[in-house]
Write a protein that holds these residues in place. Structure first.
Motif, short mmCIF file in Angstrom:
data_model
loop_
_atom_site.label_atom_id
_atom_site.label_comp_id
_atom_site.label_asym_id
_atom_site.label_seq_id
_atom_site.Cartn_x
_atom_site.Cartn_y
_atom_site.Cartn_z
N ARG A 92 0.85 -1.19 0.00
CA ARG A 92 0.00 0.00 0.00
C ARG A 92 0.89 1.24 0.00
O ARG A 92 2.02 1.20 0.51
CB ARG A 92 -0.92 0.00 1.22
N PRO A 93 0.45 2.34 -0.57
CA PRO A 93 1.27 3.55 -0.64
C PRO A 93 1.72 4.01 0.75
O PRO A 93 0.92 4.05 1.69
CB PRO A 93 0.33 4.57 -1.29
N GLY A 94 3.00 4.32 0.86
CA GLY A 94 3.53 4.84 2.12
C GLY A 94 3.89 3.79 3.15
O GLY A 94 4.39 4.14 4.23
N GLN A 95 3.65 2.51 2.86
CA GLN A 95 3.98 1.45 3.81
C GLN A 95 5.50 1.32 3.95
O GLN A 95 6.21 1.02 2.99
CB GLN A 95 3.40 0.11 3.36
N ARG A 96 6.02 1.56 5.16
CA ARG A 96 7.44 1.38 5.41
C ARG A 96 7.71 -0.05 5.84
O ARG A 96 6.91 -0.65 6.57
CB ARG A 96 7.92 2.32 6.52
N ILE A 97 8.85 -0.57 5.43
CA ILE A 97 9.32 -1.88 5.89
C ILE A 97 10.75 -1.70 6.38
O ILE A 97 11.62 -1.27 5.62
CB ILE A 97 9.25 -2.94 4.78
N ALA A 98 10.99 -1.99 7.66
CA ALA A 98 12.34 -1.89 8.23
C ALA A 98 13.19 -3.04 7.71
O ALA A 98 12.73 -4.18 7.62
CB ALA A 98 12.27 -1.90 9.75
N LEU A 99 14.43 -2.74 7.39
CA LEU A 99 15.35 -3.75 6.84
C LEU A 99 16.68 -3.65 7.56
O LEU A 99 17.23 -2.56 7.74
CB LEU A 99 15.55 -3.52 5.34
#
Length: 472
Positions: A49-56
């Protein structure tokens, strides 16, 4: 652009889910495979979804940056944003993701040899479940690109992790103590030194290397055992602290440099934090029940997903989880000197290390003094490496089904089994009180052996003799 069925990819590549994420040989973990796993994670959890951050994040293995680049490509293809936390301990990434309410991906093979690596996945509320794994493995994805540049590092996750503990314990907690940190290639090495120093310790860094060292906290080799003794004597240490490669399993040595068993570390940490219920795998020391410290003890299969599932069933009181490798999972209702400890339901190495140091200081004893008064049950473990999982399973099936196979392996040396537990592998209890537990590793082609007895030499002999007989 390639369409990939994850189930078929797992069979073709050999990169598959074990007890702790997807793992395989580095030579099999191509950019396409890693990007496909990333896309399957995003698809299975409906994260696109737009703007969804995923930490890596990633550990310090030489192969980890390239795998992380493939994860970046997958995240961006799905329309999500990468919050790159750099090289850091797995629990630091997990804590940050929980606080931010975002999912996370950690590139790490933990303790397994450097020619292997892996990827761990986190929902916004913690580690993925076995049901999530099943949804990922049944997915079909289309990989458009298998590599992308790593973004600039966001230092917030590391900072938050350090703050969690420096704010929890007294600033002079370790004043006057000399603590050695066996750094090797641990992603937690700098965090350990920073936090210990902030809590007043004189910190001595030991054996830092840029070559990856596969430290297995459940099977510490004799070379590392001797290193611990030598360092303790040379530097007059009060304690010795280390971790596995990604910093989620502790290795804690006392003032003599003797490494403490992980399940005993977990037992003491749970006591210090005031746990009412302990959730722990079947392989852990029975001193947990014999201590009488906890209202409830729940035994599970080996692996953090099973421990977490057990913890989630507890609705009252303080709950803690830990494994035989020493990794500690903090549930709800725990505290340190009246200060609430926020839950972190993933393996952590820093919390148990600090808890034991604080416990010893509070009681006015050395670390070895914490063992006084514990039920006299001792555990040992080791493994046969490069032992195919199929061979392990065939051996356990023979031992369960045929008494002659049992006698063919051990003869009459152990006496008669009085109980058999197949929760995870085969765990046999004998009339003498000795326990031998065999199981295939969930992360690598290894056969693991755990043993428990009334004294340590006996436990170590049980492990050594059993593995020698199996290896022939």
């Amino acid at each position: 652009m390639t369409t990939i069925n994850i189930q078929q990819m797992m069979a073709d590549s050999g990169v598959a889910f074990g007890t702790s994420g997807a793992r395989g040989l580095v030579s099999q973990m191509s950019g396409e495979v890693c990007a496909a796993y990333t896309l399957a994670f995003i698809q299975a959890l409906n994260l696109s979804r737009p703007g969804q951050r995923i930490a890596l994040g990633m550990d310090l293995r030489p192969s980890s940056p390239e795998i992380a680049q493939a994860c970046v490509a997958g995240i961006r293809q799905a329309g999500c944003q990468v919050d790159f936390c750099g090289a850091l301990p797995t629990p630091a990434l997990a804590l940050y993701a929980l606080a931010e309410g975002i999912p996370a991906i950690m590139v790490t093979g933990s303790h397994i040899p450097f020619d292997r690596n892996g990827i761990k996945f986190y929902r916004a509320d913690g580690e993925i479940s076995k049901a999530d794994e099943a949804a990922m493995t049944s997915a079909t994805v289309t990989v458009e690109a298998a590599v992308a540049e790593l973004p600039a590092v966001n230092p917030a996750a590391l900072s938050q992790y350090c703050q969690r503990y420096t704010s929890l314990f007294a600033k002079d907690l370790l004043a006057g103590w000399r603590v050695g940190v066996y750094e090797h290639s641990s992603a937690a090495r700098d965090v350990l030194k920073e936090v210990l120093a902030e809590l007043g310790a004189e910190v001595i860094g030991l054996e830092r290397t840029e070559t990856f060292v596969p430290i297995d906290t459940e099977a510490v080799g004799e070379a590392d055992r001797q290193r611990g003794r030598d360092w303790a004597a040379q530097y007059r240490l009060d304690a010795l602290i280390s971790t596995d490669g990604d910093g989620d399993r502790p290795l804690i040595g006392d003032e003599s440099g003797e490494w403490l068993r992980g399940d005993i570390v977990g037992l003491l940490c749970a006591k210090f934090l005031g746990a009412d219920t302990v959730v722990t795998p079947v392989s852990c020391n029975t001193a947990i029940e014999a201590s009488g410290w906890f209202k409830h003890v729940i035994r599970t299969r080996i692996g953090s997903p099973y421990v977490i599932a057990g913890m989630e069933q507890v609705t009252e009181g303080g709950v803690a989880g830990f494994e035989a490798n020493g990794g500690f999972l903090a549930g709800n209702g725990l505290s340190v000197n009246g200060k609430r400890l926020a839950a972190l339901p993933t393996r952590d190495s820093l919390l148990p290390a600090l808890a034991l140091l604080a416990m010893a200081r509070g009681q006015g004893v050395k670390l070895s003094g914490l063992l006084q008064g514990l039920p006299q049950r001792f555990t040992a473990s080791d493994r046969i490496q490069e032992f195919p999982v199929a061979n392990s399973r065939a051996l356990l099936e023979r031992l369960q089904a045929d008494a002659s196979a049992y006698r063919g392996l051990w003869g009459d040396t152990l006496g008669t089994p009085v109980a058999s537990d197949t929760t995870d592998g085969l765990r046999l209890t004998f009339a003498s009180g000795d326990i031998v537990h065999l199981r295939p590793s969930g992360n690598a082609p290894e056969l693991r052996c755990y043993a428990e007895a009334d004294d340590m030499p006996r436990a170590q002999k049980l492990v050594a003799d059993t593995l020698q007989r199996i290896a022939g």
